[in-house]
Design a protein around this motif. Structure first.
Motif, PDB file in Angstrom:
ATOM      1  N   SER A 140      56.906 -23.768  24.777  1.00 21.47           N
ATOM      2  CA  SER A 140      57.650 -24.214  23.193  1.00 21.47           C
ATOM      3  C   SER A 140      58.967 -23.436  23.117  1.00 21.47           C
ATOM      4  CB  SER A 140      56.573 -24.008  22.310  1.00 21.47           C
ATOM      5  OG  SER A 140      55.566 -24.495  22.371  1.00 21.47           O
TER       6      SER A 140
ATOM      7  N   GLU B 271      50.442 -31.128  15.713  1.00 26.71           N
ATOM      8  CA  GLU B 271      51.503 -32.110  15.806  1.00 26.71           C
ATOM      9  C   GLU B 271      52.085 -32.324  14.468  1.00 26.71           C
ATOM     10  OE1 GLU B 271      51.161 -35.246  18.390  1.00 26.71           O
ATOM     11  OE2 GLU B 271      50.096 -34.267  19.866  1.00 26.71           O
ATOM     12  N   GLU B 272      53.153 -32.909  14.201  1.00 31.38           N
ATOM     13  CA  GLU B 272      53.957 -33.161  12.948  1.00 31.38           C
ATOM     14  C   GLU B 272      53.262 -34.325  12.249  1.00 31.38           C
ATOM     15  OE1 GLU B 272      58.039 -32.433  11.828  1.00 31.38           O
ATOM     16  OE2 GLU B 272      58.037 -34.415  12.784  1.00 31.38           O
ATOM     17  N   THR B 273      52.935 -35.299  13.456  1.00 29.29           N
ATOM     18  CA  THR B 273      52.271 -36.666  12.972  1.00 29.29           C
ATOM     19  C   THR B 273      50.816 -36.443  12.452  1.00 29.29           C
ATOM     20  OG1 THR B 273      51.504 -36.915  15.134  1.00 29.29           O
ATOM     21  CG2 THR B 273      53.612 -37.892  14.797  1.00 29.29           C
TER      22      THR B 273
ATOM     23  N   GLY C 275      55.721 -30.199  16.413  1.00 30.89           N
ATOM     24  CA  GLY C 275      54.639 -29.799  15.791  1.00 30.89           C
ATOM     25  C   GLY C 275      54.839 -28.471  14.919  1.00 30.89           C
ATOM     26  N   TYR C 276      53.997 -27.767  14.274  1.00 32.40           N
ATOM     27  CA  TYR C 276      54.241 -26.440  13.740  1.00 32.40           C
ATOM     28  C   TYR C 276      52.879 -25.475  13.955  1.00 32.40           C
ATOM     29  CZ  TYR C 276      57.296 -29.419  11.129  1.00 32.40           C
ATOM     30  OH  TYR C 276      58.277 -30.483  10.585  1.00 32.40           O
TER      31      TYR C 276
ATOM     32  N   PHE D  24      48.880 -24.754  17.313  1.00 38.65           N
ATOM     33  CA  PHE D  24      49.749 -25.792  17.134  1.00 38.65           C
ATOM     34  C   PHE D  24      49.214 -27.092  16.674  1.00 38.65           C
ATOM     35  CE2 PHE D  24      51.655 -29.459  19.231  1.00 38.65           C
ATOM     36  CZ  PHE D  24      52.944 -29.369  18.855  1.00 38.65           C
TER      37      PHE D  24
ATOM     38  N   CYS E 247      50.041 -23.881  12.364  1.00 33.33           N
ATOM     39  CA  CYS E 247      49.295 -24.216  11.396  1.00 33.33           C
ATOM     40  C   CYS E 247      49.086 -23.002  10.389  1.00 33.33           C
ATOM     41  CB  CYS E 247      48.039 -24.977  11.743  1.00 33.33           C
ATOM     42  SG  CYS E 247      46.986 -23.712  12.593  1.00 33.33           S
TER      43      CYS E 247
ATOM     44  N   TYR F  47      59.772 -33.396  24.478  1.00 36.30           N
ATOM     45  CA  TYR F  47      58.785 -32.528  23.628  1.00 36.30           C
ATOM     46  C   TYR F  47      58.274 -33.080  22.407  1.00 36.30           C
ATOM     47  CZ  TYR F  47      63.002 -32.515  20.592  1.00 36.30           C
ATOM     48  OH  TYR F  47      63.803 -33.061  19.796  1.00 36.30           O
ATOM     49  N   ILE F  48      57.271 -32.379  22.075  1.00 38.25           N
ATOM     50  CA  ILE F  48      56.345 -32.975  20.746  1.00 38.25           C
ATOM     51  C   ILE F  48      56.600 -31.978  19.726  1.00 38.25           C
ATOM     52  CG2 ILE F  48      54.122 -33.467  19.911  1.00 38.25           C
ATOM     53  CD1 ILE F  48      53.136 -34.021  22.742  1.00 38.25           C
TER      54      ILE F  48
ATOM     55  N   ARG G  87      57.113 -28.589  21.485  1.00 39.50           N
ATOM     56  CA  ARG G  87      56.464 -28.188  22.618  1.00 39.50           C
ATOM     57  C   ARG G  87      56.726 -29.117  23.674  1.00 39.50           C
ATOM     58  NH1 ARG G  87      50.160 -26.208  22.194  1.00 39.50           N
ATOM     59  NH2 ARG G  87      51.584 -24.577  21.908  1.00 39.50           N
TER      60      ARG G  87
END
Length: 805
Positions: free
Chosen positions: A520, A583-585, A565-566, A581, A568, A562-563, A464
């Motif tokens: 994205s 974030e991966e973290t 992520g996935y 959306f 969900c 970009y950030i 994203r």
């Protein structure tokens, strides 16, 4: 103190040698102090040292500013430039819309004694003069792909806006043919955001933007303050964009009549332009030999040279002084990075220099012309129409287009195509070439259904961006084909290949799908049959995509990254659900966790291994048998529930349908859109045909944010139905019952409405429907719920089947 004096001092040399690339502000400071081109400070240590040694032998200061005139088609950009050049009324009346990009090299001289623009014609005497070049960008979206060649931090911008148009008004097709493109149905306001974000992305926070409101004679009640305030309001959600603006850099112009004294009175605007162009930021000191290189390039362009070899350049520049030839690669590198030439230090491209970029851009813009500028003398119209639709241009048609425009390509054609491919504009083929920005093929419902049949798929990896220009996706597609050593091929199964917003590739026995949406780039890997996905392959796919994106965005503003992520929920790669959306973290090392986006609404649980398993080296993959078992358990429970199904559980199920409709509604009407509607309540009341009660929910009296949790099925259905033309209508049209084979998401919206009405108006007869008919309705409704919610509401469905709410 001159740069030469500074450089021979140890401190100065040390600064240049040890400038750190990642520390942007240090680079700016050093560049400003020593008047060194900022590009030099991003070079490696050896290259910086070579620069220092060359500078010790003598330097020359040049002052070259560059202004970019940008804005929507039909706003009056070219007319504004002609007025700044003080052209006659007759010339102004002959102005036509700019096609692509027009480069006006060093057309103005900045007076030394005051900030003023003067037309510059003495091309032979430029030394010691402050000169201004102007680039006039065509506003048609077809040409945006080639803007990357020029948009950079080495410019300031004039954003030209037609004040007679409302920000909410869709752009007139006679000015810009957007149909079937990613820009379809864009408004004037969306184009303003596009240009502001483009400036911020390609440049830095210091890039000045001058706002020029045109068509003042066709506007009512506009003043500089009201116009500037309306722009600030339009940019209210992005404070970074406002950093480029200043109330003192806002001007209104109109064309009344030749007798009106305001006709040629652009003195305030000209003073502002000259003041910016006069700033020291455009003054740079380079080694004298390098300045000789610039003079040589100017001379060669004057001789109508377009492309030369590196050997020709070094001979023209230094003659028989062979020891100076070693400076040529660095000279070419600098002039390439500041936009004077094109020269890549890769393979055969390193031996060729395009010295006339206008000529190069003309070559590309003549290919990608839009319908408003279609060439009447193209003989094979069918070939051109096919190219205009799918982006594949036959080599014979390409030659025909270039020759019909009297474009003297000759033996340069292979080199031009190589450069266009390197810039990500096209993919060179044998008999035909692929130009992504011309592809208007839609990944439609049939393709979506084909894709959904693939059972073995990863989660959707989402990259994203704060701002994602669509043409980055085009360049990424080209890079996947041309910069992966031939390992990425085309996927032809089920007709899945290249579309305007989706690209499918084959890689090591797997399928790779890339998709672009508003913010994205999304990635999903899949595999046919019952064989399992290979984690080694999925990790390689991610590594390749991130490597290519790093190369493509390497010159962007540091904040425009970009950030990762996935989605969900297990949505498909081609769908955009902003509300899903994560974030991966936020997922890493959490095992199982309540979804941070849907915890309160659906008690949605995320499994780290399911989402990250194929994308992160240090995350284990959920046991495939166990995952399949979980799916099988749902199917068993699903079928068992249907056997026990009755009218009461059908009523419970329609309530779950309402929640599924809300999930889809939130995707089409994200909160930011609902909030933005509040400033134009009466307008949106009419657009969406809302009654008083519905308006009270959409525009709360206490000025709080609206919440879709308070919207009923009727209100959400009404707003979605009137979302035209953004939403594709149901297969049989709005208000009609879809067949079971109709599986567009808008078909499912109709199903939710229809089944809700059946429950709401149930009679004794309908409550005693035969079990078989009731089961068919239930199955149809549950499949609609699964599609609209993409599996988020599985548990709620099972609760309904068991009679629990």
């Amino acid at each position: 103190m001159t740069l030469e004096d500074t450089l021979v001092r140890e401190s100065g040399i040390d600064i240049v040698r040890h400038a750190i690339v990642s520390e942007y502000r240090i680079q700016v400071l050093v560049s400003d102090i020593l008047n060194i081109p900022r590009e030099i400070l991003r070079w490696d240590k050896d290259a910086r040292c070579r620069y220092v040694e060359c500078a010790k032998k003598g330097t020359q200061t040049i002052h070259r500013a560059r202004a970019m005139i940008v804005g929507c088609a039909g706003a009056g950009k070219t007319t504004l430039l002609k007025r700044l050049q003080k052209r006659s009324l007759h010339e102004l009346q002959q102005v036509q819309s700019t096609i692509g990009l027009e480069v006006h090299e060093e057309v103005f001289e900045i007076a030394e004694d005051k900030a003023d623009l003067r037309s510059f014609t003495d091309n032979s005497n430029k030394e010691g003069k402050a000169l201004l070049s102007v680039m006039d960008f065509g506003g048609q979206c077809a040409y945006y792909a080639c803007h990357q060649v020029y948009l950079s931090r080495r410019a300031f911008y004039l954003l030209v806006i037609d004040m007679s148009k409302s920000f909410n008004e869709r752009i007139d097709r006679k000015f810009c043919d957007q149909e079937e493109t990613m820009f379809a149905d864009w408004t004037y306001g969306e184009y303003i955001l596009f240009w502001m974000k483009s400036v911020h992305m390609y440049c830095d926070e210091t890039a000045p933007v001058i706002l020029v409101g045109t068509h003042l004679d066709k506007s009512t009640g506009q003043t500089t303050d009201t116009f500037y305030n309306s722009i600030l309001e339009h940019l209210r959600f992005d404070k970074n964009l406002k950093k480029h603006l200043d109330r003192k850099r806002c001007f209104l112009v109109g064309l009344h009549s030749i007798n009106d004294p305001s006709f040629n009175d652009l003195s305030d605007l000209m003073f502002c332009i000259a003041s910016i162009a006069k700033e020291d930021r455009w003054k740079e000191t380079i080694p004298a030999d390098w300045a000789l290189g610039e003079s040589t390039l100017r001379y060669l362009r004057g001789q109508n040279r377009r492309i030369i070899s590196k050997a020709e350049f070094q001979k023209e520049c230094f003659g028989t002084i062979i020891e100076k030839y070693e400076q040529v690669p660095d000279i070419l590198k600098l002039f390439h990075e500041i936009g004077v030439i094109l020269n890549f230090r890769e393979g055969v491209l390193s031996e060729t220099v395009i010295i006339d970029i206008q000529w190069f851009v003309d070559a590309f813009k003549n290919i990608i012309t839009d319908l408003n500028n279609v060439m009447d003398n193209v003989k094979n119209e069918e070939d051109w129409q096919n190219f205009y639709q799918n982006g594949y241009i036959l080599d014979s048609l390409l030659e025909e287009i270039w020759s019909s425009k009297s474009f003297n390509v000759g033996s340069f054609k292979p080199k031009i195509l190589q450069y266009m491919q390197r810039l990500g504009l096209l993919v060179v083929g044998d008999n035909q070439h692929y130009i992504p920005c011309m592809n208007k093929c839609t990944f439609d419902a049939a393709h979506e259904d084909s894709f959904k049949r693939w059972k073995n798929k990863t989660s959707v990896l989402v990259l994203r961006f704060q701002f994602l220009p669509y043409f980055i996706f085009c360049r990424l597609v080209v890079a996947c084909i041309t910069r992966t050593d031939g390992e990425w091929g085309f996927l032809n199964d089920q007709g899945l290949r290249l579309f305007k917003n989706v690209a499918c590739f084959a890689y090591k026995g797997h399928g790779v799908a890339l998709a672009v949406n508003h913010s994205s780039i999304q990635v999903q890997v899949f595999k046919p049959g019952n064989s399992f996905l290979e984690k080694k392959v999925t990790l390689e796919v991610r590594s390749t995509i991130e490597r290519l994106l790093k190369e493509l965005t390497g010159t962007f503003h540091k904040e425009i990254m970009y950030i990762a992520g996935y989605q969900c929920s297990m949505y498909e790669v081609f769908t955009e659900y902003n509300g899903c959306f994560v974030e991966e973290t936020a997922i890493q090392r959490k095992g199982q966790m309540v979804c941070p986006r849907h915890a309160l609404l659906h008690h949605h649980v995320l499994c780290e291994s399911d989402i990250l398993g194929y994308w992160k080296q240090d995350c284990g993959i959920q046991n495939a048998v166990e995952a399949a078992s979980r799916q099988d358990n749902f199917i068993v429970a699903y079928e068992e529930g249907l056997r026990k199904f009755n009218f009461k559980t059908f009523e419970h199920l329609t309530k779950v349908g309402r929640d599924a409709l809300q999930i889809y509604f939130d995707k089409e009407f994200p909160l930011r859109d609902l909030v933005s509607m509040s400033s134009r309540q009466e307008n949106f009341r009419k657009v969406f045909r809302l009654n008083d009660g519905q308006c009270a929910k959409l525009f709360p009296a206490d000025k709080s944010n609206p919440s879709s949790e308070k919207f009923d099925v009727t209100m959400m259905y009404t707003m979605l139905r009137n979302r035209y033309p953004r939403l594709q209508a149901p297969t049989k049209g709005w208000g009609r019952t879809p067949d079971t084979s109709d599986i567009r998401l808008t078909d499912d919206v109709e199903r939710i409405r229809i089944y809700r009405n059946e429950i709401g108006h149930a009679t004794e007869a309908t409550s005693k429907l035969e079990k078989k008919e009731l089961e068919e309705k239930a199955r149809d409704l549950m499949e609609a719920i699964l599609r609209l919610s993409n599996g988020v509401l599985k548990q709620e469905m099972m609760n309904a089947l068991e009679g629990r709410t």
